[in-house]
Scaffold this active site. Structure first.
Site, mmCIF file in Angstrom:
data_model
loop_
_atom_site.group_PDB
_atom_site.id
_atom_site.type_symbol
_atom_site.label_atom_id
_atom_site.label_comp_id
_atom_site.label_asym_id
_atom_site.label_seq_id
_atom_site.Cartn_x
_atom_site.Cartn_y
_atom_site.Cartn_z
ATOM 1 N N ASP A 2 0.840 -1.198 0.000
ATOM 2 C CA ASP A 2 0.000 0.000 0.000
ATOM 3 C C ASP A 2 0.883 1.258 0.000
ATOM 4 O O ASP A 2 1.847 1.339 0.771
ATOM 5 C CB ASP A 2 -0.870 -0.028 1.270
ATOM 6 C CG ASP A 2 -1.939 1.034 1.287
ATOM 7 O OD1 ASP A 2 -2.819 0.991 0.418
ATOM 8 O OD2 ASP A 2 -1.900 1.906 2.186
ATOM 9 N N GLU A 51 14.329 -15.469 0.043
ATOM 10 C CA GLU A 51 14.757 -16.540 0.959
ATOM 11 C C GLU A 51 13.718 -17.658 1.037
ATOM 12 O O GLU A 51 14.017 -18.747 1.489
ATOM 13 C CB GLU A 51 14.896 -15.994 2.393
ATOM 14 C CG GLU A 51 16.132 -15.177 2.646
ATOM 15 C CD GLU A 51 16.043 -14.547 4.025
ATOM 16 O OE1 GLU A 51 15.319 -15.082 4.913
ATOM 17 O OE2 GLU A 51 16.678 -13.501 4.213
#
Ligand code: GLC
Length: 559
Positions: free
Chosen positions: A221, A270
């Protein structure tokens, strides 16, 4: 036809390319999707119960607008606790169940992350207020003394996007007037100070929290807002900032935001399974937007330039080309959107005229049949473009903007502030009609409430009324998504070639073995058949050699 195509595409694709490069992502606005407990507000169990519908629709992923603990001053975009679910929407266990069910169905789940501001009920902000000036927690937000002899004036001249100044004065613990704090949106949404390391640390752990829970990505956002110019300088001019439309300024699209996204990308990478992030970044040019999706930053950015493009052949070509060029330069897929929870639904917007209106701000009444015809043509065009498509709940039903909500039921905070600029977002947020002949049309239990009233005419637009009905908007979207998934020419390749057309009102392009033709003009046009018709957004007249396309009609061809 569709079955054959599915076989072709599946066998052609041995190892799937990155899923997000051509994904169709469906935005769920949780308040308005499905209400399981009859309180009039949609919730996570409601969404969970409707996942099979979304699977059948043929989407790849859902993006859920915020469902975190929040006083709902801005419908959940004011987050009080980033790691809990607001009781109005359910529990963390419901969120986990939803993610698990979605994955079982082969759907991915993207959640909304709101890093520019918190709620004024966030623990940090409450403590910062309670501890008074000098509290170290105030450094995590933008607190400043006021200007003027008695500090009675805001620290700078920035306006709030929701109207009025971007500053609110606090009251000291002893009751005297105190410092001011910055909020680019509502006063209940104080902006974080992203220069403070605790803020950056906190968001990295929030990312991990949701990634560990299994989400497939984040919608970021106000991704362009986090970093403000040092010293929070005055603008020096009186201006208004609008959602989706801000120029260069001391608080938007500062170069410093990119370091934040590079650190987030390292975290996303990751995790297994290609977790992604999509930026809600309003930047002055498509090149500036592309900077958010450089290879070591976020994966996608919303294409607000396209959303604001008029229904006009030259304009559409210009913006489609510019979008593809800008994203190609950084190796990111283009994205395409026509509707979301902040703009007038495209069933209305594409027929509205005038600059601000086309940008989606102020809804006006349009002829519903004409609006729907154009919206269907636009959606079919959008779904043929190379890249990823974002759909907003209800567009697959052809829901119109609700233009006549009385002021007393409206909840958009901007509607009630100052001039109410950009305060017209309730009309696209009216709850979804699922079945039945009277409100709440299966949104909640029979006779139950809905947080915004649904029009009396919506029974014919419900899912049940359109399901398996040839020619319905729901059938059109299902067919379009099935063809898109199956057709070898509609994959992630960035391979659009414009087709020269005799008629100025016709937009046509080829992709591998595929053509899309749209009549944006006001008169029917007769064209030679380039191949077999796969799908049309409305009725067409065909003979063995030619096809007549009425105005506001798109056809997909095997070519
Ligand atoms: C984004 C959201 C919008 C919200 C604003 C403040 O623009 O899409 O709904 O009001 O941010 O968080």
């Amino acid at each position: 036809m569709t079955d054959q195509l599915i076989a072709r595409r599946d066998s052609a694709v041995a190892a799937p390319a990155s899923w997000w490069r051509d994904a169709v992502i469906y935005q769920i606005y949780p308040r308005s999707f499905a209400d399981s407990n009859g309180d009039g507000i949609g919730d996570l169990p409601g969404i969970r119960s409707r996942l099979p519908y979304l699977k059948d629709l043929g989407i790849d992923a859902v993006w859920l607008s915020p469902f975190y603990a929040s006083p709902q001053a801005d419908a959940g975009y004011d987050v009080a606790d980033y790691r809990t679910v607001d009781p109005v929407f359910g529990t963390l266990a419901d969120a986990q169940g939803l993610i698990a069910d979605a994955h079982d169905l082969g759907l991915r789940v993207i959640v909304d992350l709101v890093p520019n501001h918190s709620s004024d009920q966030h623990e940090w902000f409450r403590r910062a207020l309670a501890e008074g000036p000098g509290s170290p927690l105030r450094e995590r937000y933008h607190f400043r003394p006021g200007r003027g002899a008695a500090g009675e004036l805001p620290p700078n001249d920035w306006p709030s996007i929701f109207g009025g100044p971007a500053w609110t004065r606090t009251t000291n613990p002893d009751g005297t007037p105190g410092e001011w704090y910055l909020h680019l949106f509502a006063p209940e949404q104080p902006d974080f100070n992203w220069d403070h390391p605790a803020v950056a640390d906190e968001f990295r752990t929030i990312l991990r929290f949701w990634l560990d829970l299994g989400v497939d990505g984040f919608r970021i956002d106000v991704a362009h807002g986090l970093v403000k110019a040092q010293g929070l300088p005055d603008l020096g001019v009186e201006t208004e900032w609008h959602l989706l439309d801000v120029g260069v300024s001391p608080c938007f699209d500062r170069d410093g935001v990119h370091e934040i996204y590079r650190s987030w990308r390292r975290i996303l990478d990751e995790y297994p399974g290609e977790r992604i992030a999509v930026a809600e970044a309003w930047a002055p040019t498509l090149e500036r937007v592309a900077a958010y999706v450089r290879p070591d930053e976020l994966h996608q950015a919303f294409n607000f330039s396209y959303m604001g493009t008029a229904w006009d052949v030259a304009e559409q070509r210009r913006v489609i080309d510019a979008s593809l060029d800008a994203m190609r330069a950084v190796g990111a897929p283009a994205t395409w959107t026509l509707s979301n929870h902040d703009v007038v639904r495209h069933t209305n917007r594409l027929l509205q005229t005038g600059e601000g209106e086309v940008a989606g701000r102020r809804p006006t009444r349009v002829d519903p049949a004409a609006g729907l015809r154009r919206a269907r043509a636009a959606s079919l065009l959008l779904l043929a473009l190379p890249g990823s498509a974002y759909l907003y709940q209800g567009e697959e039903l052809g829901l119109p903007e609700v233009v006549d909500l009385p002021p007393e039921v409206r909840q958009d905070p901007a509607f009630h502030r100052a001039t109410g600029q950009d305060g017209y977002r309730d009309g696209c947020r009216v709850p979804i009609p699922w079945h039945g002949d009277r409100p709440p049309y299966g949104f909640g239990p029979p006779g139950g409430p809905s947080w915004l009233p649904q029009p009396d005419s919506w029974s014919e637009l419900s899912v049940a009324a359109q399901e398996n009905v040839p020619g319905s908007t729901l059938s059109l979207y299902r067919a379009a998504l099935a063809v898109r998934r199956a057709h070898p020419g509609l994959g992630a390749a960035d391979d659009l070639r414009w087709v020269r057309t005799a008629d100025k009102g016709v937009l046509a392009f080829d992709r591998h073995g595929f053509r899309c033709t749209t009549n944006m003009g006001t008169e029917p046009v007769r064209i030679a058949r380039p191949g077999e018709v796969l799908l049309a957004s409305g009725p067409i007249e065909a003979d063995p050699d030619t096809v007549v396309l009425p105005p506001d009609t798109t056809v997909w061809w095997n070519a």
